[in-house]
Design an enzyme around this catalytic site. Sequence first.
Site, PDB file in Angstrom:
ATOM      1  N   CYS A   5      38.659  -1.158  29.664  1.00  9.34           N
ATOM      2  CA  CYS A   5      38.092  -0.318  30.729  1.00  9.34           C
ATOM      3  C   CYS A   5      38.265  -1.089  32.027  1.00  9.34           C
ATOM      4  CB  CYS A   5      36.619  -0.015  30.460  1.00  9.34           C
ATOM      5  SG  CYS A   5      35.903   1.101  31.687  1.00  9.34           S
ATOM      6  N   GLY A   6      39.316  -0.749  32.751  1.00 10.56           N
ATOM      7  CA  GLY A   6      39.700  -1.550  33.912  1.00 10.56           C
ATOM      8  C   GLY A   6      38.646  -1.572  35.007  1.00 10.56           C
ATOM      9  N   CYS A  23      40.096   6.050  36.891  1.00  9.35           N
ATOM     10  CA  CYS A  23      40.285   5.428  35.588  1.00  9.35           C
ATOM     11  C   CYS A  23      41.190   4.218  35.799  1.00  9.35           C
ATOM     12  CB  CYS A  23      40.919   6.413  34.606  1.00  9.35           C
ATOM     13  SG  CYS A  23      41.255   5.706  32.974  1.00  9.35           S
ATOM     14  N   GLY A  42      43.922   3.828  33.199  1.00 12.16           N
ATOM     15  CA  GLY A  42      44.814   4.967  33.419  1.00 12.16           C
ATOM     16  C   GLY A  42      45.715   4.751  34.622  1.00 12.16           C
TER      17      GLY A  42
HETATM   18  N1  LIG Z   1      37.872   6.470  28.144  1.00 12.90           N
HETATM   19  C1  LIG Z   1      38.674   5.261  27.946  1.00 12.90           C
HETATM   20  C2  LIG Z   1      37.835   4.007  28.273  1.00 12.90           C
HETATM   21  C3  LIG Z   1      37.470   3.895  29.755  1.00 12.90           C
HETATM   22  C4  LIG Z   1      38.670   3.741  30.616  1.00 12.90           C
HETATM   23  C5  LIG Z   1      38.435   3.846  32.118  1.00 12.90           C
HETATM   24  N2  LIG Z   1      37.099   4.126  32.554  1.00 12.90           N
HETATM   25  C6  LIG Z   1      38.983   2.613  32.826  1.00 12.90           C
HETATM   26  O1  LIG Z   1      38.527   2.271  33.937  1.00 12.90           O
HETATM   27  O2  LIG Z   1      39.946   2.007  32.276  1.00 12.90           O
HETATM   28  C7  LIG Z   1      39.124   5.179  26.493  1.00 12.90           C
HETATM   29  O3  LIG Z   1      38.424   5.674  25.614  1.00 12.90           O
HETATM   30  O4  LIG Z   1      40.183   4.576  26.259  1.00 12.90           O
END
Ligand SMILES: N[C@H](CCC[C@H](N)C(=O)O)C(=O)O
Length: 269
Positions: A79-80, A215, A218
């Site tokens: 979770c970056g 994200c 992402g």
């Molecule tokens: N929902 C994502 C985790 C959080 C990613 C996102 N909040 C970030 O900042 O990388 C997953 O299940 O892979």
Amino acid sequence: MDVPLPAGLRFAKMQGAGNDFVVLDLRDGMSCPSPRQLVALANRHFGIGCDQIMTIGPSEMADAALRFFNPDGTESGACGNATRCAVVWLGGVPGRRYRLATAAGVLVAERLEDGQVRVDMGPPRLGWRDVPLAREMDTLALDLPGAPVACSMGNPHVTFFVDDLDATDVAGLGAAFETNTLFPSRANIGFAQMTGAASMRLFVWERGAGATLACGSGACAAGVAAIRRGLAYERIAIAMPGGDLAVEWRGEGVWLSGPARMVFEGRVG
Ligand SMILES: N[C@H](CCC[C@H](N)C(=O)O)C(=O)O
């Protein structure tokens, strides 16, 4: 939602580009809530509300050990944006390098002089088994409508390049592809529109969370996808609904930069 919340639980609410987190610091021995309590705490009506819960625990090989839980109770290896918030929670001393142990490896992060935080999210995993996919496939153009790009940043990501993000049904397509049988661990679904050789707009439908304002992993996946496709060079500015992130990738670790803020601290009643 009749799950009793853990009375007296101390927490912090933090956000990075609008991606918001409940932070639980377990380093002094506070016990981690049960999976059902984590779901209840993440609920925006019956609990505190957040995109993910991050626990910060002790580590023998790093400054802290981080774990990340989606509102549906599933755990993510990366979770970056929360990782960047952890640096602020740990003191955020400019120029100091923080080592953060995660399921995706020990990540290095630092607070920059301008107050932003950047983290080396590690190298993208580009093989079909790494994502993971249910069968062998070229991750640079999946055998799906729109031929998206897939990789893992410690969690699975699929990035579609679109001509008009505002005309894209992010929620409908995101929800459908998140649970596509090609993704045995489900997937985070990104929709990217290039706005220049070093910039893009990005919306992400997150696995286990739905549409979020930003994200971090992402953004890393979308930046890597653009560079792999020859749409961008080493550094990309990524405009997301909640704020701006930046991604740099020169073939090794993917560096993610952006804001990370404390919002409030609280105690569950
Ligand atoms: N929902 C994502 C985790 C959080 C990613 C996102 N909040 C970030 O900042 O990388 C997953 O299940 O892979």
